[in-house]
Scaffold this active site. Structure first.
Site, mmCIF file in Angstrom:
data_model
loop_
_atom_site.group_PDB
_atom_site.id
_atom_site.type_symbol
_atom_site.label_atom_id
_atom_site.label_comp_id
_atom_site.label_asym_id
_atom_site.label_seq_id
_atom_site.Cartn_x
_atom_site.Cartn_y
_atom_site.Cartn_z
ATOM 1 N N GLU A 423 33.422 -56.060 75.586
ATOM 2 C CA GLU A 423 34.248 -56.146 74.314
ATOM 3 C C GLU A 423 34.763 -54.844 74.267
ATOM 4 O O GLU A 423 35.053 -54.302 73.078
ATOM 5 C CB GLU A 423 32.905 -56.369 73.364
ATOM 6 C CG GLU A 423 32.417 -57.652 73.672
ATOM 7 C CD GLU A 423 31.448 -58.016 72.506
ATOM 8 O OE1 GLU A 423 31.470 -57.637 71.282
ATOM 9 O OE2 GLU A 423 30.636 -58.999 72.792
HETATM 10 C C1 LIG Z 1 28.642 -59.003 82.067
HETATM 11 C C2 LIG Z 1 29.971 -59.252 81.624
HETATM 12 C C3 LIG Z 1 30.232 -59.950 80.643
HETATM 13 C C4 LIG Z 1 31.577 -60.210 80.169
HETATM 14 N N1 LIG Z 1 31.638 -61.355 79.155
HETATM 15 C C5 LIG Z 1 32.987 -61.777 79.031
HETATM 16 C C6 LIG Z 1 33.390 -62.820 78.157
HETATM 17 O O1 LIG Z 1 32.354 -63.462 77.647
HETATM 18 N N2 LIG Z 1 34.843 -63.092 78.193
HETATM 19 C C7 LIG Z 1 35.515 -62.432 78.577
HETATM 20 O O2 LIG Z 1 36.972 -62.555 78.347
HETATM 21 N N3 LIG Z 1 35.461 -61.297 79.361
HETATM 22 C C8 LIG Z 1 34.251 -60.914 79.674
HETATM 23 N N4 LIG Z 1 33.895 -59.903 80.334
HETATM 24 C C9 LIG Z 1 35.111 -58.929 81.059
HETATM 25 C C10 LIG Z 1 35.221 -57.590 80.278
HETATM 26 O O3 LIG Z 1 35.461 -58.006 78.876
HETATM 27 C C11 LIG Z 1 35.812 -56.678 81.069
HETATM 28 O O4 LIG Z 1 35.020 -56.335 82.135
HETATM 29 C C12 LIG Z 1 36.476 -55.606 80.323
HETATM 30 O O5 LIG Z 1 37.439 -56.022 79.205
HETATM 31 C C13 LIG Z 1 37.147 -54.711 81.162
HETATM 32 O O6 LIG Z 1 37.975 -55.114 82.278
HETATM 33 P P1 LIG Z 1 37.806 -55.066 83.728
HETATM 34 O O7 LIG Z 1 36.587 -55.282 84.057
HETATM 35 O O8 LIG Z 1 38.797 -55.732 84.487
HETATM 36 O O9 LIG Z 1 38.309 -53.601 83.939
HETATM 37 P P2 LIG Z 1 39.689 -52.923 83.959
HETATM 38 O O10 LIG Z 1 40.576 -53.309 82.838
HETATM 39 O O11 LIG Z 1 40.308 -53.058 85.360
HETATM 40 O O12 LIG Z 1 39.466 -51.402 83.761
HETATM 41 C C14 LIG Z 1 38.823 -50.648 84.855
HETATM 42 C C15 LIG Z 1 38.735 -49.143 84.357
HETATM 43 O O13 LIG Z 1 39.819 -48.430 84.050
HETATM 44 C C16 LIG Z 1 39.950 -48.305 82.555
HETATM 45 N N5 LIG Z 1 41.091 -48.471 81.991
HETATM 46 C C17 LIG Z 1 41.816 -49.439 82.020
HETATM 47 N N6 LIG Z 1 42.923 -49.615 81.547
HETATM 48 C C18 LIG Z 1 43.142 -48.093 80.966
HETATM 49 C C19 LIG Z 1 44.078 -47.472 80.279
HETATM 50 N N7 LIG Z 1 45.281 -47.908 79.805
HETATM 51 N N8 LIG Z 1 43.786 -46.125 80.074
HETATM 52 C C20 LIG Z 1 42.510 -45.643 80.650
HETATM 53 N N9 LIG Z 1 41.727 -46.234 81.015
HETATM 54 C C21 LIG Z 1 41.994 -47.478 81.407
HETATM 55 C C22 LIG Z 1 38.932 -48.974 81.920
HETATM 56 O O14 LIG Z 1 38.127 -48.332 80.702
HETATM 57 C C23 LIG Z 1 37.922 -49.253 83.060
HETATM 58 O O15 LIG Z 1 37.164 -47.844 83.122
HETATM 59 C C24 LIG Z 1 32.495 -59.751 80.792
HETATM 60 C C25 LIG Z 1 32.316 -58.638 81.971
HETATM 61 C C26 LIG Z 1 30.941 -58.235 82.107
HETATM 62 C C27 LIG Z 1 30.823 -57.626 83.307
#
Ligand SMILES: Cc1cc2nc3c(=O)[nH]c(=O)nc-3n(C[C@H](O)[C@H](O)[C@H](O)COP(=O)(O)OP(=O)(O)OC[C@H]3O[C@@H](n4cnc5c(N)ncnc54)[C@H](O)[C@@H]3O)c2cc1C
Length: 615
Positions: A423
């Site tokens: 979130e």
């Molecule tokens: C258990 C679980 C439940 C989930 N439930 C849902 C759900 O119900 N629906 C849904 O749609 N999604 C869901 N998600 C997805 C979750 O919302 C994402 O994991 C989250 O938004 C982060 O995306 P990502 O993991 O792809 O990380 P990325 O976006 O790839 O980011 C990786 C890292 O880089 C950092 N980062 C990224 N962009 C920037 C920036 N511009 N500046 C600085 N730092 C940055 C992030 O903070 C993070 O530390 C879930 C994930 C998990 C693991």
């Protein structure tokens, strides 16, 4: 990604931002140097009728869970028993916020958060089932944006126990949803759309009856340029072409149902569009603004559970001739834990009360509460593992197996880790808060820097800018009457009130100076902005804690414990705030950036020597 693609992505994200501030925002004002004590003090109290309603549902849910659910069994098996889900549905737990006219319990945000807080203190997986369904799943956006037909069709189903999910993330699309590739193409007769794509980590997805899916619809042409459109669809999972291709397994939260969901030529009627074509990202962001309020409630519950474990253990465990809690190194951790939990509680229930008032803009407070509480909980869980020593690292089953009490600190740590990621990650929360904090200045100053604004218009803008800043900027150097803001505050906390006022003005000045210094490049200065947000968040938590303590002491003057906790939290927060100010402009960020780049370029690969490589 090319520069043009990057620009398009930023435009789509910017377009989806809520631009209007229809209601006041405590944090928004704080970043402008004005602490709206009138919004937080006296600390809002739940009215008796609402409290009784909350007591009733929390009582029922607590009794039911203790009788029917073993959280360690959930962790072991990866399943929440069917009878538990059915029992929770019978209690109305899948329609907690849904209005009574649609068959729901019609709980206030405060009572809904109380219920999630209670469940989260017992079983993280169960809390996530309930929260993914109604904090971000279909009921929330349908209540916010659905047509009357959509409300009548879906809300009673959810109130009876139908389960929903929210699908935004894709394998290549996480924090930056504007780049999503799932598509929804209108069919020839215009009555439906064909959905194709894959959504990752969709919580409740594998068991959901309905999923809100964000997808790209055909672009609009605006002023000769293609404008990307993201639209939200209500998708019935029994539609042909919807398939869970993988159930994801995680470090913790073993009982959640979370999957990779494939949509292959899924036909979705056009009546299932939520909010309108091209409004999907906006819908997702607005849904998350309120939806993420349950995260601080759940995180705070985890913190309280840890405190209960720690307090007992630090009294019982004797080493070197004394209970470990009496050794200063452990005692100081416990004091910090207790005072931080008081601050988390203060922030959580203040933000929920703001949401219930409906005349406060909560987007910044919800993000700050999520950021503050989830990061604090992680530190608290880590401290709890440390204080439990080897037992903190041992599983509950193993502890029980050798005759000790099976306290699942190890599981709670695994369950809690995700909170700073879902979130909106902590990094994204900081960027989001910073963007909104800068907004009042950006609106005034950026048009002046734009090539698309005519010279006469710029002259006009300069005039209004001088008028605005000539009034506002000098006011940041002049203190406001302190007595007014400190009225009704316990004596021990009054100086913290003065500190919050002074630091808010300093923050506003420094933010303005940073804006003038770096202009549009400021958005790239993530560490500077991170410090600004950390200061604002701590000041918000200090204000909430002082006002909360004032209320508790007013109700029971014989008990000053809340003042002690608020005072300790504020003393620690002051040190952090001053530390951030000190390094706001004088720091070695540029040097660290260089080392980061060189690390990424592989200049220090010699450091990875003598290991079996992960890849
Ligand atoms: C258990 C679980 C439940 C989930 N439930 C849902 C759900 O119900 N629906 C849904 O749609 N999604 C869901 N998600 C997805 C979750 O919302 C994402 O994991 C989250 O938004 C982060 O995306 P990502 O993991 O792809 O990380 P990325 O976006 O790839 O980011 C990786 C890292 O880089 C950092 N980062 C990224 N962009 C920037 C920036 N511009 N500046 C600085 N730092 C940055 C992030 O903070 C993070 O530390 C879930 C994930 C998990 C693991």
């Amino acid at each position: 990604m090319t520069d043009a693609q990057k620009q398009t992505t930023l435009e789509v994200a910017e377009e989806a931002r809520e631009k209007e501030w229809k209601h006041p925002s405590f944090l928004g004002s704080l970043f402008l140097g004005r602490v709206r004590w009138d919004m937080v003090h006296p600390y809002p109290e739940q009215d008796d009728q609402d409290r009784r309603k909350g007591d009733e549902i929390c009582g029922k849910v607590g009794t039911f869970l203790k009788a029917h659910l073993d959280p360690d069994e959930v962790d072991r098996t990866g399943e929440i028993p069917k009878n538990v889900i059915e029992g929770l549905a019978k209690l109305g737990c899948f329609g907690m916020k849904i209005p009574a006219e649609y068959g729901g319990l019609h709980l206030s945000q405060t009572n809904y958060n109380r219920a999630i807080h209670l469940v989260a203190s017992y079983c993280g997986s169960t809390a996530v089932w309930l929260s993914a369904h109604q904090s971000i799943g279909a009921p929330q956006p349908i209540m916010l944006f659905g047509t009357e037909e959509q409300k009548k069709k879906y809300l009673p189903r959810f109130a009876r126990g139908a389960i929903s999910a929210f699908a935004l993330t894709e394998p290549n699309v996480g924090s930056d949803p504007a780049t999503m590739t799932t598509t929804a193409v209108p069919n020839d007769d215009g009555s439906s759309y064909t959905l194709n794509g894959e959504k990752l980590w969709c919580t409740n997805g594998p068991v959901a009856d309905v999923i809100v899916v964000m997808a790209q619809t055909p672009p609009k042409i605006v002023k000769g340029r293609e404008k990307k459109q993201i639209t939200a669809f209500i998708v019935e999972t029994n539609s042909p072409g919807v398939k869970t291709t993988h159930r994801c397994q995680f470090m913790g939260l073993h009982g959640i149902q979370n999957g990779l969901i494939r949509f292959q030529n899924v036909k979705v009627p056009k009546e299932n569009i939520l909010l309108g074509l091209g409004q999907g990202l906006k819908l997702a962001l607005v849904t998350l603004n309120t939806g993420r309020l349950t995260m601080p409630a759940a995180a705070t519950a985890g913190g309280k559970w840890c405190l209960a474990v720690t307090r007992k253990w630090a009294n019982e465990r004797v080493q070197w001739g004394a209970p470990i809690g009496h050794h200063e190194a452990i005692g100081s951790k416990i004091a910090q834990m207790a005072s931080t939990i008081f601050a988390m509680d203060s922030v959580t229930w203040l933000s929920a009360a703001f949401a219930d008032k409906k005349n406060v803009d909560i987007r910044l407070e919800a993000a700050a509460a999520k950021l503050f509480c989830t990061e604090a909980t992680w530190r608290i869980v880590d401290g709890t593992v440390q204080i439990r020593g080897g037992r903190g690292y041992e599983t509950a089953d193993s502890l029980r197996g050798r005759g000790e009490e099976g306290i699942p600190v190890e599981r709670v740590m695994r369950d809690a880790r995700i909170n700073t990621i879902i979130e909106g990650t902590s990094q994204i929360m900081r960027l989001f808060i910073a963007r909104e904090a800068l907004d009042p200045h950006a609106r005034q100053i950026f048009p002046l820097l734009s090539r698309h604004v005519s010279f006469p218009k710029k002259l006009q803008l300069i005039a209004s800018l001088i008028f605005y800043y000539a009034g506002w900027y000098p006011s940041l150097w002049i203190g406001r009457p302190f007595q007014e803001s400190a009225k009704g505050m316990p004596r021990a906390l009054k100086h913290h009130v003065g500190f919050v006022n002074r630091m808010s003005r300093r923050l506003a000045r420094d933010l303005f100076h940073a804006m003038m210094l770096y202009q549009q490049k400021l958005e790239k200065k993530q560490r500077l902005l991170g410090r600004v947000v950390n200061i604002g968040t701590d000041l918000f938590a200090m204000a909430a804690s002082c006002s909360h303590a004032a209320l508790l002491v007013k109700k029971n003057p014989a008990d000053q414990s809340a003042v002690e906790l608020a005072d300790l939290f504020c003393r620690d927060a002051r040190k952090r705030v001053l530390g951030h100010f000190k390094t706001l402009f004088k720091n070695h960020d540029a040097y660290a950036d260089r080392v980061a780049r060189r690390t990424l370029e592989g200049k220090y690969t010699w450091l990875e020597n003598d290991i079996i490589p992960p890849h």
